[in-house]
Design a protein around this motif. Structure first.
Motif, PDB file in Angstrom:
ATOM      1  N   VAL A 276       0.812  -1.225   0.000  1.00 11.80           N
ATOM      2  CA  VAL A 276       0.000   0.000   0.000  1.00 11.80           C
ATOM      3  C   VAL A 276       0.844   1.272   0.000  1.00 11.80           C
ATOM      4  N   LYS A 277       2.121   1.194   0.380  1.00  9.67           N
ATOM      5  CA  LYS A 277       2.931   2.421   0.392  1.00  9.67           C
ATOM      6  C   LYS A 277       3.156   2.961  -1.014  1.00  9.67           C
ATOM      7  N   ASN A 278       2.934   2.121  -2.040  1.00  7.42           N
ATOM      8  CA  ASN A 278       3.096   2.566  -3.421  1.00  7.42           C
ATOM      9  C   ASN A 278       1.780   3.004  -4.064  1.00  7.42           C
ATOM     10  N   TRP A 279       0.671   2.906  -3.304  1.00  8.56           N
ATOM     11  CA  TRP A 279      -0.621   3.319  -3.865  1.00  8.56           C
ATOM     12  C   TRP A 279      -0.682   4.835  -3.980  1.00  8.56           C
ATOM     13  N   ARG A 280      -1.096   5.302  -5.147  1.00 10.70           N
ATOM     14  CA  ARG A 280      -1.399   6.721  -5.332  1.00 10.70           C
ATOM     15  C   ARG A 280      -2.836   6.959  -4.876  1.00 10.70           C
ATOM     16  N   SER A 281      -3.124   8.213  -4.600  1.00 10.44           N
ATOM     17  CA  SER A 281      -4.465   8.535  -4.092  1.00 10.44           C
ATOM     18  C   SER A 281      -5.540   8.270  -5.144  1.00 10.44           C
ATOM     19  N   HIS A 282      -5.201   8.283  -6.425  1.00 10.27           N
ATOM     20  CA  HIS A 282      -6.204   8.084  -7.479  1.00 10.27           C
ATOM     21  C   HIS A 282      -6.220   6.639  -7.973  1.00 10.27           C
ATOM     22  N   LYS A 283      -5.481   5.747  -7.291  1.00  6.33           N
ATOM     23  CA  LYS A 283      -5.444   4.336  -7.720  1.00  6.33           C
ATOM     24  C   LYS A 283      -6.774   3.659  -7.419  1.00  6.33           C
ATOM     25  N   ASP A 284      -7.253   2.912  -8.413  1.00  8.05           N
ATOM     26  CA  ASP A 284      -8.486   2.144  -8.219  1.00  8.05           C
ATOM     27  C   ASP A 284      -8.158   0.872  -7.450  1.00  8.05           C
ATOM     28  N   VAL A 285      -8.807   0.693  -6.303  1.00 10.79           N
ATOM     29  CA  VAL A 285      -8.543  -0.458  -5.434  1.00 10.79           C
ATOM     30  C   VAL A 285      -9.826  -1.249  -5.277  1.00 10.79           C
ATOM     31  N   ASP A 286      -9.704  -2.603  -5.292  1.00 10.50           N
ATOM     32  CA  ASP A 286     -10.863  -3.458  -5.002  1.00 10.50           C
ATOM     33  C   ASP A 286     -10.427  -4.590  -4.083  1.00 10.50           C
ATOM     34  N   GLU A 287     -11.323  -5.560  -3.889  1.00  8.09           N
ATOM     35  CA  GLU A 287     -11.021  -6.633  -2.933  1.00  8.09           C
ATOM     36  C   GLU A 287      -9.889  -7.546  -3.411  1.00  8.09           C
ATOM     37  N   THR A 288      -9.544  -7.506  -4.701  1.00  9.97           N
ATOM     38  CA  THR A 288      -8.450  -8.354  -5.200  1.00  9.97           C
ATOM     39  C   THR A 288      -7.093  -7.656  -5.120  1.00  9.97           C
ATOM     40  N   SER A 289      -7.079  -6.394  -4.722  1.00  3.62           N
ATOM     41  CA  SER A 289      -5.808  -5.647  -4.704  1.00  3.62           C
ATOM     42  C   SER A 289      -4.886  -6.136  -3.610  1.00  3.62           C
TER      43      SER A 289
END
Length: 1601
Positions: A479-492
């Motif tokens: 998660v430290k590499n997630w950008r604020s606009h990244k689309d996240v779902d239950e498979t992420s």
């Protein structure tokens, strides 16, 4: 802020708004540069090279524009004071400035000592700006049609060179070089100028690197062999690494903190931390170890000095075995508490007691904390998992903290039985979701990151399924590499640790490439102890599949190496999971925990074919196969052949070779020696290649490269020497045993037993390894040919450490067989069968059990029982498919031998022809053919034939008389049935038809043995009395008698018989004699009789037929006799008792012996017969005589014979028989003529080549014989009568010497015989016999010894009883110098030697001192020897002293004495070699420094000295015949030994003053003048015979001298 400043400066900002995106997940929010691949989509077509170049050009333009905007805006902000200097520097400084600042800016002085800086100035570089190539060396701008140097870039470079570097130099003494390059006036910076600079830079760089390496190496030298230091360093580096990953500030840490602090009340028990996998036990204990010291110091004051010891069990080779763990902790405690431990106990219980005692050394001011992580990793050796060794009640100042899994090996349950208080247990469990979210939040904030509320929902969902600490850490990585606009779902996000790790690995494939990642992680996982960065880079470069993938992605050129950026990326992305550990001063990469290791193994090491290939690549790397510029093909063989023309042809033509060169290149792999030597002249100062030591055997055994394992490691002298030198003897032995387990080569088994026998010696003196090995291996190398590689290695590398090289060893082989107890008594053992496998046997006991044993491991492989039937016999078919057992129930049981299952049971009944009832008699015997079993009952005339395949009877063979033995032909077609009245009937096995019946004329007994000679088509009948009849069976229906032997006069029965068709021999062993028949001519070749009251039990023939091996009744030994001489060469004791049975295995040339105590021993006949290769005269060697030239040795042993030996082979070539006991022997320089004398008053002249006794002189007893240096005259000294000088060629007297001389010698000029007589030194003329010179002692003193100085032929040295050494000039008859020795010095004078130049005298007195006397100064120097000196000899050149001393140690593995070579120049012992027999004579050769020793058993040993300072001598070993023997052939062909006898009648008889020649003598009595002018025919024969031998010496004598 930068955007606002750019707008304010009226710059076009569209491009940075387009390329930069705001990320709200950064704290504070920040902009990031969008990926090029995303922004340049319109140009993205990577398959076309043109699109790549277009993308690159486009990006260059964009980046320049962005840089320009940043530069302008940042300068504006800095000028207005809105941005600090440190912030502005990030945008304005150059890349090289950042790199130098990172490398040098914040480093310690110690680190900077290892750095070198090279500054280069190019003179007048601005003049050559227009030249395009100069763009490599300066920043150029194109302005107004002109090329100019970029002033801003130039300014930064000047600042870096003239400000930054000098600042670093001033603070740290950084090594800096400045050079100025002058360009060519016309060509500017030409290629020649470039090459000149690169060459100079390369040389300087190489020298600097050598200096830095040498300085670093010197620092590490003290810790090189310190095993404790390395063990502590490994665990400390792991502790440091693990503690950095500790995130949870949980309650457990507080409990441990409280436990560690001192307590005044209550008793102290160990603290136990337990929990499932990945609960953070290891990280917690690492954090405790890190903080324990500071906790205790805070509590007890700064004066306290706590001791903290930590062991991560299972992380190192030595941390899984209890004994090693306890010993290393005891050693660490002894060092920390300054306790002197003389030696550490060998027994585990004594070691535990020492551990407890050392715990009591702790005190209030020096408390002790011991931490054991992962108790479940302990092996179960010494019952470690039962925890009997763990102290439960601890001293007040001691704390022990343990961790374990809750359900592994019952360790936690055992701890609960030992420690009952629940307060001593801490369970680490999974945390709740809320705590995990808090920990993740803190981790993210530490790296200035966060997640959006929408993303947090999915994080919480993942934590609801798994809350293990490791899962939290893996989630943070994602998660430290997630950008604020990244689309996240239950498979992420994954929901288990296992899945998360797999996801982490897969995410790396896109960055590094799937093949590179799988192989890199696979190599790290499969390595034994991890890999260093450089090793990983080197190994990947050797992997063709990885190189192919990398070369595809980097299309510009095929790289020689893997770009380091891939390794750096791998390390960065796996930080915390791929950790570093210090092992033997090398930083290795390895997995942080076992879970990661298992998953990597599952993902990347699951294909057996890939696994083999990877192990092979690693084995080749550590073997150094591709080092030194050797080119490795880029493709496999198939790919290569497909790409080359004419692949149908077998050989490589020039075009194919060129093709191979094109696809093979140097991978730049480093050389891999066993040791790294700083100075070749000091071989004992070296650094061990620990990485090769650790990894190589591991990979060789797993990739199945047995030959490389055998010859690259085990038979490599450097490996063996290094292991012993660093104290790893037992590890080397276990590696050899491991290699034996893989290869089953019996050479390895013998080598292991050899090393065990010399352990004491080589551990104490590692340098003696080569000589000790050569002594033991040379006698058996013909039988164990693979040992020759190790012997050649000893020749090549051994002289670096020991200058003595055995050329021929007469050492009796120390051999111990494999032993297996079968029963309490031999009476219970019915049958023993050898099998195809040399270590597997089948044994039947009378109780009905049949067992298959592995003798080496003493392991029972299979067992079947026939109970209640009693076994009376057992046999295997030739293919070992069926095992047939005869029982007392008259049944044959047929078993499947492989599966040990009963196939059928057949009852043997008598037929109607049998007069007996059949059931009343037992099975008398049975035999097997290929597919049939044949059995017969006692007193029966019938033989029942059974089909083994179907298990039913086929038919009965009916014979004329009672059947006594049956034998089948090897092809299984015919059966030969032996009967009473020496009758044999032949049947056809396929049809049951009776073909023929034959009867021997010796019809009194019965046929006891039948032998079928398949090749010769003959049948041999041996009856009960030992008589033989030989029948030709070429016409099977009508056999013809060809030979017979009547042996009935011997009243001894035949006990065993053996047919050896290969050797054309039949061995018949009777109770009182052994006979050997030659089947070619059918005659008795040899016959050996037993001594009085001795009886033979059994006898067998060796493989080559040269030896007979037998056992005697009521003895516990196996005897080995030589066939050609009948001499008993060895007697091997069987320690388990008297031998009652011998069985020979024809498959492997093994011999099985059964003793009375029921112990089975398996002997290797090859090794036993190797002992017979050692020739012995049979009596102690009393004297050795060597010719000046040639490869021969002559020995006297107090018998009537002189033995002539070959120097190279050690074989006796000839024996010269005399009438009496030989007392004296001399040789001419060439060795062709030998003069001897015996105690029967005879002298003999022999021609040594032909063996002829040329003439014999009788009449006087000779005390000493001498030959003049020109080989023309012989001096025969007598004690009673007149001595004589006579001409060797004719036997005529020259003169008489009337005085009795002792210790006499002939001067170099052949003028005088010099000797001593009581108180005189006399020089007698060789031509007149008169005393020409003499020296008389005064005051009643006597002469003790007299010597000639070789280089000064007119100078004599003698010692008097007044303890004075006198140097006497023979020509001037004056004493030149006199040296007085200390009082009573000569009381026990043993030996006195003079150096050739007369400067030194070497005196031994029967003690442990060598006395070196300087005759010029008169000084006496004493050199201490390891034992009492028995004999000494000075080399011909005076450089070396060779001596034998008897050892003081009693436990030196049976060594009696030691042969030592001392270099007189520095007094250093340059070689030592143990002698395992009693030496009786020592001599040195004149031409080379060869040492010959005679022993008390009549054998000789030959050695040579190869001092490494003498390069010329090094060639000697390589060209030695003894080494050539086993270079080309496995079996040494022994030459026939010739026996020569003396003349019965004398040719000349000496009277008191005359000689009388016999009438038929070849020498006639004629006046000398006449005789030389007109010799008779007889005279001519003898004269020419002797002269031809002398003349060949005379022509070259002057040149030699």
């Amino acid at each position: 802020m930068i955007l606002d400043a750019a707008v304010e400066a009226k710059l076009e900002t569209r491009i940075i708004e387009e390329w930069y995106c705001r990320d709200e997940n950064a704290v504070p929010p920040a902009y990031y540069l969008r990926p090029k691949s995303e922004m340049l989509k319109s140009y993205q077509n990577t398959m076309e090279p043109s699109s790549n170049s277009m993308n690159e050009n486009k990006w260059q333009d964009i980046s320049e524009e962005i840089k320009k905007i940043f530069k302008t805006a940042v300068k504006l902000l800095y000028e207005k004071g809105k941005m600090k200097h440190s912030q502005a520097k990030r945008y304005l400084s150059s890349a090289i400035e950042d790199e130098l600042d990172f490398a040098l800016g914040k480093q310690t002085p110690a680190f900077l000592k290892k750095c070198v800086c090279y500054i280069r100035k190019i003179a007048n570089i601005e003049r050559f700006v227009k030249i395009p190539e100069m763009g490599k060396y300066m920043d150029v701008v194109h302005t107004a049609g002109k090329f100019l140097r970029d002033p801003e870039a130039h300014e930064k470079l000047i600042k870096l060179r003239d400000e930054f570097i000098p600042t670093i130099v001033a603070s740290s003494n950084l090594r800096v070089y400045t050079s100025v390059t002058h360009c060519d006036m016309k060509l500017g910076y030409s290629q020649e100028v470039e090459n000149h600079y690169i060459e100079g830079l390369g040389k300087q760089f190489y020298e600097d690197m050598i200096d830095i390496i040498q300085a670093t190496v010197q620092q590490n030298f003290d810790t090189e062999t310190d095993l404790l230091y390395d063990e502590v360093l490994q665990h400390s580096s792991l502790c440091k690494t693990y503690s950095t990953f500790y995130e949870y500030r949980c309650e457990a840490l507080n409990i441990v903190h409280k436990y560690v602090l001192p307590s005044k009340i209550g008793h102290i028990n160990p603290l136990i931390i337990y929990g499932g996998p990945c609960t953070g036990k290891t990280l917690l204990l690492a954090e405790v170890a890190k903080k324990a010291y500071s906790w205790l110091q805070e509590e007890m004051g700064p004066d306290s000095d706590p001791v903290v010891i930590i062991r991560f069990l299972g992380s190192t080779e030595t941390s899984i075995d209890l004994k090693n763990i306890l010993q290393s902790i005891c050693e660490q405690l002894a060092v920390n508490y300054r306790c002197l431990v003389q030696s550490y106990p060998k027994k585990i219980h004594d070691l535990r007691d020492l551990f407890i005692n050392l715990l009591n050394e702790s005190s209030f001011h020096r408390p002790l904390v011991i931490i054991f992580d992962a108790l479940e990793q302990l092996t179960d050796s010494d019952d470690a998992r039962k925890l009997w060794w763990l102290p439960i009640h601890l001293p007040r100042s001691v704390r022990i903290i343990l961790s374990t899994l809750p359900n592994k090996h019952g360790i936690l349950q055992k701890l609960r039985c030992l420690i009952h208080e629940e307060d001593n247990y801490i369970e680490l469990t999974a945390r709740d979701r809320k705590m995990c979210s808090q920990v993740l939040k803190h981790q993210l904030l530490r790296v200035k990151r966060k997640v959006t509320s929408g993303q947090q929902i999915y994080v919480n969902e993942a934590f609801s399924k798994c809350t293990l600490p490791m899962f939290v850490n893996l989630t943070f990585r994602e998660v430290k590499n997630w950008r604020s606009h990244k689309d996240v779902d239950e498979t992420s996000l994954c929901v288990t640790v296992h899945e998360s790790i797999e996801q982490l690995f897969w995410s790396l494939e896109g960055k590094c490439g799937s093949r590179l990642l799988s192989r890199a992680l696979g190599y790290i996982t499969m390595s034994k102890s991890g890999l260093s960065e450089m090793e990983l880079e080197d190994i990947l470069a050797l992997d063709n599949s990885v190189m192919y993938e990398v070369s595809e992605s980097i299309r510009e050129s095929n790289p020689l190496r893997i770009p380091y950026v891939y390794i750096a990326r791998l390390k960065e992305d796996l930080q915390g999971y791929l950790i570093e550990r210090q092992v033997k001063n090398v930083t290795l990469l390895l997995w942080a925990n076992r879970h990661l290791h298992l998953i990597a193994q599952k993902l990347y090491l699951n294909n057996e074919e890939d696994l083999q290939e990877m192990h092979m690549i690693m084995a080749e790397y550590f073997l150094g196969v591709w080092s030194g510029g050797r080119r490795k093909p880029f493709y496999s063989n198939d790919q290569y052949l497909n790409s080359c023309p004419d692949r149908g042809s077998r050989g490589l033509n020039e075009e194919e070779k060129h093709c191979m060169d094109q696809i093979a290149f140097d991978r730049q792999a480093p050389d891999q020696p066993w040791v790294f030597q700083c100075n070749p002249l000091e071989p004992d100062i070296f650094f061990i290649n620990h990485r090769k030591m650790t990894e190589l055997i591991h990979h060789l055994t797993r990739c199945g490269r047995t030959d490389d394992l055998l010859y690259g490691v085990i038979m490599n002298f450097s490996w063996l020497y290094t292991m012993i030198r660093i104290g790893q003897f037992d590890k080397a032995l276990s590696d050899i045993e491991l290699a034996y387990a893989y290869s089953q080569e019996k050479e390895l088994k013998f080598l292991a037993s050899t090393l065990r026998s010399i352990k004491f010696k080589v551990v104490k003196y590692p340098g003696s390894l080569s000589a000790e090995l050569q002594q033991r291996l040379l006698p058996v190398v013909s039988s164990l040919p693979k040992l020759r590689h190790l012997l050649l290695e000893c020749d090549k590398d051994g002289p670096k450490y020991c200058s003595i090289v055995p050329l021929h060893s007469s050492m009796d082989v120390t051999y111990s067989p494999e032993r297996l107890p079968l029963s309490s008594s031999c009476m219970h053992v019915t049958e023993i069968l050898p099998t195809f496998n040399p270590s597997t046997i089948i044994a039947a006991l009378e109780n009905g059990s049949i067992s298959t044993w592995d003798v080496e491991t003493r392991q029972l492989l299979r067992q079947i029982t026939t109970s209640p039937s009693v076994i009376i016999g057992m046999k295997l078919t030739s293919d070992e498919r069926y095992l047939v057992v005869a029982t007392t129930n008259n049944t044959l049981l047929i078993y499947d031998n492989i599966n040990s299952c009963l196939l059928s049971e057949m009852e043997i009944k008598g037929s109607k022809h049998c007069g007996l009832g059949g059931a009343s008699s037992f099975i008398n015997g049975f035999t097997l053919s290929v597919n049939h079993a044949l059995a017969w009952l006692e007193a029966s005339k019938d033989v029942t034939v059974i089909d083994l395949l179907y298990g039913w009877p086929l038919y009965h063979f009916h014979c004329w008389y009672e059947v006594t033995c049956v034998q089948c032909s090897p092809d299984g077609v015919y059966a030969f049935c032996g009967q009473y009245l020496n009758t044999t009937t032949i049947f056809h096995l396929g049809s049951g038809e009776k073909l023929a019946t034959v009867t021997s004329e010796f019809s009194g007994g019965f046929v006891k043995f039948l032998l079928i000679l398949d090749k010769a088509q003959e049948m041999v009948m041996v009856d009960s009395e030992g008589s033989l009849s030989v029948w030709n069976t070429e016409e099977i229906t009508n056999p013809q008698l060809t030979d017979d032997f009547d042996c009935r006069r011997d009243d001894s029965e035949v006990v065993s018989i053996e047919l050896s068709e290969d050797q054309s021999a039949i061995l018949i062993c009777k109770a009182l004699s052994i006979e050997l028949l030659d089947t070619h001519v059918w005659k008795v070749a040899e016959k050996f009789r037993a001594k009085h009251n001795e009886r033979f039990i059994s006898a067998v023939l060796s493989k080559n037929g040269n030896c007979i091996i037998a056992s005697m009744e009521n003895t516990s030994a196996i005897f080995v006799w030589r066939r050609d001489t009948g001499q008993c060469m060895a007697s091997l004791q069987e320690i388990s008792g008297t031998i009652v049975r011998l069985i020979k295995s024809n498959h492997h040339n093994m011999l099985l012996s059964l003793s009375t105590s029921g112990v089975l021993s398996i002997w290797d006949i090859d090794i036993i017969t190797a002992m017979s290769n050692i020739d012995k005269s049979g009596k102690p060697i009393q004297r050795l005589v060597l010719p000046a030239r040639g490869e021969l040795i002559y020995t006297l042993d107090g018998s009537d014979s002189v033995h002539k030996w070959n120097f190279s082979t050690g074989y006796i070539e000839a024996i010269f028989k005399h009438e009496g006991i030989v007392e004296n022997c001399v040789l001419t320089s060439s060795g062709e003529i030998m003069v001897t004398s015996d105690d029967k008053c005879s002298q003999y002249v022999w021609h040594t080549v032909s063996g002829e006794n040329i003439f014999r002189i009788n009449g006087q007893k000779i005390s000493e014989l001498m030959i003049t240096h020109n080989d023309q005259f012989v001096v025969s000294l007598c004690e009673q009568n007149a001595s004589r000088v006579w001409r060797l060629a004719t036997g005529h007297r020259v003169c008489n010497i009337l005085v009795a001389l002792q210790n006499a010698f002939i001067t170099t000029a052949n003028t005088f015989v010099v000797g001593m007589a009581k108180n005189k030194v006399l020089a007698v003329s060789l031509w007149t016999g008169s005393i020409t010179k003499k020296f008389c002692c005064d005051d009643g003193a006597s002469i003790v010894d007299v010597k000639l100085i070789p280089d000064c032929p007119d100078i004599i040295v003698f010692i008097t009883s007044t303890e004075t050494v006198n140097i006497w000039s023979l020509t001037e008859e004056v004493i030149c110098r006199r040296v007085q020795l200390p009082t009573n010095f000569l009381k026990n004078l043993e030996d006195f030697e003079m150096s050739p130049n007369g400067k030194l005298g070497i005196i031994t007195r029967g003690d442990e001192n060598i006395n070196v006397l300087d005759l010029h100064s008169g000084k006496l120097r004493v050199v201490h020897a390891p034992g009492i000196i028995w004999r000494q000899r000075l080399s011909r050149d005076g450089r070396y002293l060779v001596y034998i001393c008897f050892l003081n140690e009693d436990d030196d593995n049976g060594a009696i004495s030691s042969l030592i070579v001392m270099r007189l120049a520095d007094g250093k012992n340059i070689g030592a070699c143990s002698l395992y027999k009693t030496p009786t004579f020592l001599t040195l050769s004149q031409r080379h420094l060869n040492i010959i020793i005679g022993f008390d058993d009549g054998s000789i040993g030959t050695y040579t000295v190869v001092d490494r300072v003498d390069a010329a001598l090094k060639i000697k070993i390589a060209t030695s015949n003894s080494r050539q023997i086993f270079n080309n052939t496995t079996q040494v062909i022994r030459p026939k030994c010739h026996n020569y006898s003396f003349k019965v009648t004398a040719d000349c008889i000496w009277r008191e003053s005359t000689e009388v020649f016999a009438r038929d003598s070849p020498i006639t009595v004629i006046e000398p003048e006449v005789s030389e002018a007109t010799p008779t025919k007889k005279h001519n024969y003898c004269y020419e015979k002797v002269c031809s031998a002398i003349d060949c010496r005379g022509h070259s004598f002057a040149a030699d001298n």
